[in-house]
Design an enzyme around this catalytic site. Structure first.
Site, PDB file in Angstrom:
ATOM      1  N   CYS A  73      42.691  80.087  -3.456  1.00 60.37           N
ATOM      2  CA  CYS A  73      42.761  78.838  -3.970  1.00 60.37           C
ATOM      3  C   CYS A  73      43.926  77.732  -3.477  1.00 60.37           C
ATOM      4  O   CYS A  73      45.047  78.257  -3.339  1.00 60.37           O
ATOM      5  CB  CYS A  73      43.502  79.203  -5.496  1.00 60.37           C
ATOM      6  SG  CYS A  73      44.099  78.104  -6.667  1.00 60.37           S
ATOM      7  N   CYS A 183      40.316  71.535  -2.594  1.00 62.95           N
ATOM      8  CA  CYS A 183      39.937  72.270  -3.418  1.00 62.95           C
ATOM      9  C   CYS A 183      38.529  73.952  -3.588  1.00 62.95           C
ATOM     10  O   CYS A 183      37.590  72.956  -3.278  1.00 62.95           O
ATOM     11  CB  CYS A 183      39.984  71.817  -5.153  1.00 62.95           C
ATOM     12  SG  CYS A 183      39.226  72.844  -7.025  1.00 62.95           S
TER      13      CYS A 183
HETATM   14  N1  DGL Z   1      40.073  77.002  -7.179  1.00 64.32           N
HETATM   15  C1  DGL Z   1      41.746  75.911  -7.067  1.00 64.32           C
HETATM   16  C2  DGL Z   1      41.631  74.883  -5.991  1.00 64.32           C
HETATM   17  O1  DGL Z   1      41.418  75.837  -5.089  1.00 64.32           O
HETATM   18  C3  DGL Z   1      41.289  75.224  -8.251  1.00 64.32           C
HETATM   19  C4  DGL Z   1      43.056  74.620  -8.799  1.00 64.32           C
HETATM   20  C5  DGL Z   1      42.741  74.163 -10.874  1.00 64.32           C
HETATM   21  O2  DGL Z   1      42.075  75.511 -11.326  1.00 64.32           O
HETATM   22  O3  DGL Z   1      42.933  73.481 -10.639  1.00 64.32           O
HETATM   23  O4  DGL Z   1      42.828  74.702  -5.752  1.00 64.32           O
END
Ligand code: DGL
Length: 259
Positions: A73, A183
């Site tokens: 993440c 993301c």
């Molecule tokens: N997959 C997460 C990232 O890479 C998402 C973050 C979120 O939940 O806003 O930032």
């Protein structure tokens, strides 16, 4: 020792895009994946709360004997990986927006970055974009609502296409030739982006590079799995099961409570 699992976590299903790369590069490894969807989106949490969630998930993954943790993440990496490394002696590999390769390859000198508010406002993101974005214009755009829509099963929807169009059109007008997906949820949007973006715009994510980094760390620390058998992956979610069940076999997903 090497049979111990690699722990992987994200706020939701996004990290599965990175897990896919990890499993194909390291097929004999065992993985534990957590979707912390009870607390998603992380992008809307304060840095302090992102650190608390990351610490709680890490603690649980270590209790499951994880030998290495992948922070799958961008938002958790840019806000929490330093504190995780200070607190736990095991290796961590995180993911950050791939500004460096985009800045090296751009011909127009304009690069777009789509990421969460939590990532774009973090100190680590600013350090990276200052260090690697010299002489390049970096257009930052918050991918507002994208994570929630993916988590709510709206990946393939008219609304999603319209939203992506509204986020990328100003970048196109300003001449971007690379769009960095900052993301781990966003690689699932690549088919839509490929359809709506002009052909010359290259979509960049660094899941492949991060998987290679995990391989390097395992080799360096002599932590690689020696088994010749295909590894297992166990999936956990902390909130609703619906979305996880759309991405992985419903028989493989387990509920987890980490308050
Ligand atoms: N997959 C997460 C990232 O890479 C998402 C973050 C979120 O939940 O806003 O930032």
């Amino acid at each position: 020792m090497g049979d111990r699992p690699i722990g992987v976590f994200d706020s939701g299903v996004g990290g599965l895009s990175l897990l896919g790369e990890l499993r194909s590069l390291l097929p004999n490894e065992n993985f534990i994946y957590i979707s912390d969807n009870a607390f998603a989106p992380y992008g809307a949490l304060s840095p302090e709360d992102i650190r608390k969630r990351s610490q709680a998930l890490t603690q649980w993954l270590i209790e499951q004997s994880s030998k290495l943790i992948v922070v799958a993440c961008n938002t958790a990496t840019t806000n929490a990986i330093e504190s995780l490394r200070k607190t736990h002696p095991i290796p961590f590999v995180g993911i950050e927006p791939a500004i460096k390769p985009a800045a090296l390859q751009t011909k127009t000198g304009v690069v777009g970055v789509l990421a969460t508010k939590g990532t774009l406002s973090s100190g680590l993101f600013h350090e990276t974009s200052t260090a690697y974005g010299q002489g390049v214009r970096i257009l930052e755009k918050e991918g507002k609502h994208l994570v929630e829509m993916i988590e709510n099963g709206m990946l393939q929807s008219e609304e999603m296409e319209q939203l992506l169009h509204s986020y990328t059109q100003p970048m196109i007008e300003q001449g971007v030739d690379h769009l960095v997906l900052g993301c781990t949820h966003y690689p699932f949007l690549t088919p839509i982006l490929t359809r709506i973006l002009p052909q010359q715009i290259k979509i960049v994510d660094c899941n492949g590079a991060v998987a290679k980094q995990v391989e390097r760390v395992l080799n360096k620390k002599d932590l690689g799995c020696e088994s010749q058998h295909l590894g297992n992956t166990t999936y956990f979610y902390t909130g609703d099961s619906q979305t996880m069940r759309q991405f992985v076999s419903p028989d493989d997903v387990n509920v987890l409570s980490i308050p």
